[in-house]
Design a protein around this motif. Structure first.
Motif, mmCIF file in Angstrom:
data_model
loop_
_atom_site.group_PDB
_atom_site.id
_atom_site.type_symbol
_atom_site.label_atom_id
_atom_site.label_comp_id
_atom_site.label_asym_id
_atom_site.label_seq_id
_atom_site.Cartn_x
_atom_site.Cartn_y
_atom_site.Cartn_z
ATOM 1 N N PHE A 77 11.048 -57.869 -32.821
ATOM 2 C CA PHE A 77 10.420 -58.355 -31.601
ATOM 3 C C PHE A 77 9.854 -57.157 -30.862
ATOM 4 N N PHE A 78 9.039 -57.440 -29.874
ATOM 5 C CA PHE A 78 8.513 -56.373 -29.042
ATOM 6 C C PHE A 78 8.405 -56.870 -27.620
ATOM 7 N N ILE A 79 8.397 -55.922 -26.720
ATOM 8 C CA ILE A 79 8.275 -56.242 -25.297
ATOM 9 C C ILE A 79 6.962 -55.653 -24.818
ATOM 10 N N VAL A 80 6.245 -56.443 -24.037
ATOM 11 C CA VAL A 80 4.955 -56.016 -23.497
ATOM 12 C C VAL A 80 4.851 -56.509 -22.059
ATOM 13 N N ASP A 81 4.207 -55.724 -21.228
ATOM 14 C CA ASP A 81 3.910 -56.151 -19.869
ATOM 15 C C ASP A 81 2.567 -56.870 -19.889
ATOM 16 N N GLN A 82 2.599 -58.187 -19.672
ATOM 17 C CA GLN A 82 1.380 -58.986 -19.663
ATOM 18 C C GLN A 82 0.713 -58.848 -18.294
ATOM 19 N N ASP A 83 -0.561 -58.501 -18.285
ATOM 20 C CA ASP A 83 -1.336 -58.473 -17.053
ATOM 21 C C ASP A 83 -1.950 -59.858 -16.891
ATOM 22 N N LEU A 84 -1.441 -60.615 -15.943
ATOM 23 C CA LEU A 84 -1.883 -61.992 -15.765
ATOM 24 C C LEU A 84 -3.297 -62.099 -15.204
ATOM 25 N N CYS A 85 -3.894 -60.964 -14.872
ATOM 26 C CA CYS A 85 -5.269 -60.961 -14.348
ATOM 27 C C CYS A 85 -6.263 -60.391 -15.359
ATOM 28 N N ALA A 86 -5.834 -60.132 -16.560
ATOM 29 C CA ALA A 86 -6.678 -59.462 -17.548
ATOM 30 C C ALA A 86 -7.991 -60.209 -17.811
ATOM 31 N N GLY A 87 -7.986 -61.507 -17.792
ATOM 32 C CA GLY A 87 -9.191 -62.262 -18.107
ATOM 33 C C GLY A 87 -9.973 -62.739 -16.896
ATOM 34 N N THR A 88 -9.634 -62.236 -15.735
ATOM 35 C CA THR A 88 -10.324 -62.686 -14.526
ATOM 36 C C THR A 88 -11.564 -61.842 -14.249
ATOM 37 N N GLY A 89 -12.333 -62.288 -13.270
ATOM 38 C CA GLY A 89 -13.566 -61.581 -12.909
ATOM 39 C C GLY A 89 -13.300 -60.316 -12.111
ATOM 40 N N ARG A 90 -14.365 -59.566 -11.916
ATOM 41 C CA ARG A 90 -14.309 -58.275 -11.235
ATOM 42 C C ARG A 90 -13.774 -58.400 -9.810
ATOM 43 N N LEU A 109 3.843 -59.544 -16.016
ATOM 44 C CA LEU A 109 5.032 -60.239 -16.475
ATOM 45 C C LEU A 109 5.562 -59.574 -17.743
ATOM 46 N N ARG A 110 6.771 -59.068 -17.648
ATOM 47 C CA ARG A 110 7.427 -58.460 -18.814
ATOM 48 C C ARG A 110 7.782 -59.594 -19.782
ATOM 49 N N THR A 111 7.291 -59.492 -21.005
ATOM 50 C CA THR A 111 7.403 -60.578 -21.984
ATOM 51 C C THR A 111 8.061 -60.095 -23.263
ATOM 52 N N LEU A 112 9.038 -60.854 -23.737
ATOM 53 C CA LEU A 112 9.691 -60.589 -25.018
ATOM 54 C C LEU A 112 8.990 -61.464 -26.053
#
Length: 174
Positions: A77-90, A109-112
């Motif tokens: 498994f891996f842990i990643v910090d998801q940027d919940l704004c990555a797909g939003t506009g400028r 959001l820290r995600t496993l």
């Protein structure tokens, strides 16, 4: 090392324990050399991915033992910090950027992620033991994720062949 034990319960047909190990620790286990041996891509794929795909991933391994203490399976498994704004506009990103000056983790959001960072995931071990292995992991994973400060758990890209063994996650409120 972070661990959890599974005790007998009405829902848990399998008993065992789960510990979290780093790659340096897992490679010392004899089971690792045969992990995923029945798949096209064995344990060496996970080593290669860990060596090459960095992108802020924290790679770890669930070592799943049966009630006798024998290694039943190793689940990467891996842990990643998801940027919940990555797909939003400028505009949204600039407003979020201002907030992050005061609160750096805002809308992150820290995600496993259980599985493989570079493709489809598989369950290790013998096919006839996949259900028991998945049950031990399903019973333990919420507590382990909490210990890792990861409020979101994702089973990443498991093929349809694992649908039946992974049904236990649904019974455990996933």
């Amino acid at each position: 090392m972070i661990g959890a034990s599974v005790r007998s319960s009405p829902r848990a047909a399998a008993r065992g324990s789960v510990v979290i190990l780093s790659r340096a620790e897992v490679v010392r286990l004899p089971h690792w050399q045969g992990a995923f041996a029945g798949e096209r891509k064995d344990h060496r794929l996970y080593e290669l991915i860990e060596d090459t795909i960095h992108q802020g991933f924290d790679y770890r391994y669930f070592v799943i033992r049966d009630d006798r203490g024998e290694v039943r399976a190793i689940q990467p498994f891996f842990i990643v910090d998801q940027d919940l704004c990555a797909g939003t506009g400028r505009h949204v990103r600039s407003v979020v950027g201002l907030v992050r000056r005061l609160w750096p983790r805002f809308l992150r959001l820290r995600t496993l992620m259980v599985g493989c960072a570079g493709g489809e995931a598989h369950l290790d071990g013998q096919e006839q033991s996949h259900s028991a292995t998945a049950e031990i992991l399903a019973v333990s994973i919420t507590r382990l994720a909490r210990d890792l400060k990861a409020p979101l758990i994702v089973l990443k890209e498991f093929p349809a062949q694992y649908r039946d063994p992974l049904q236990c996650f649904v019974r455990h409120a996933f």
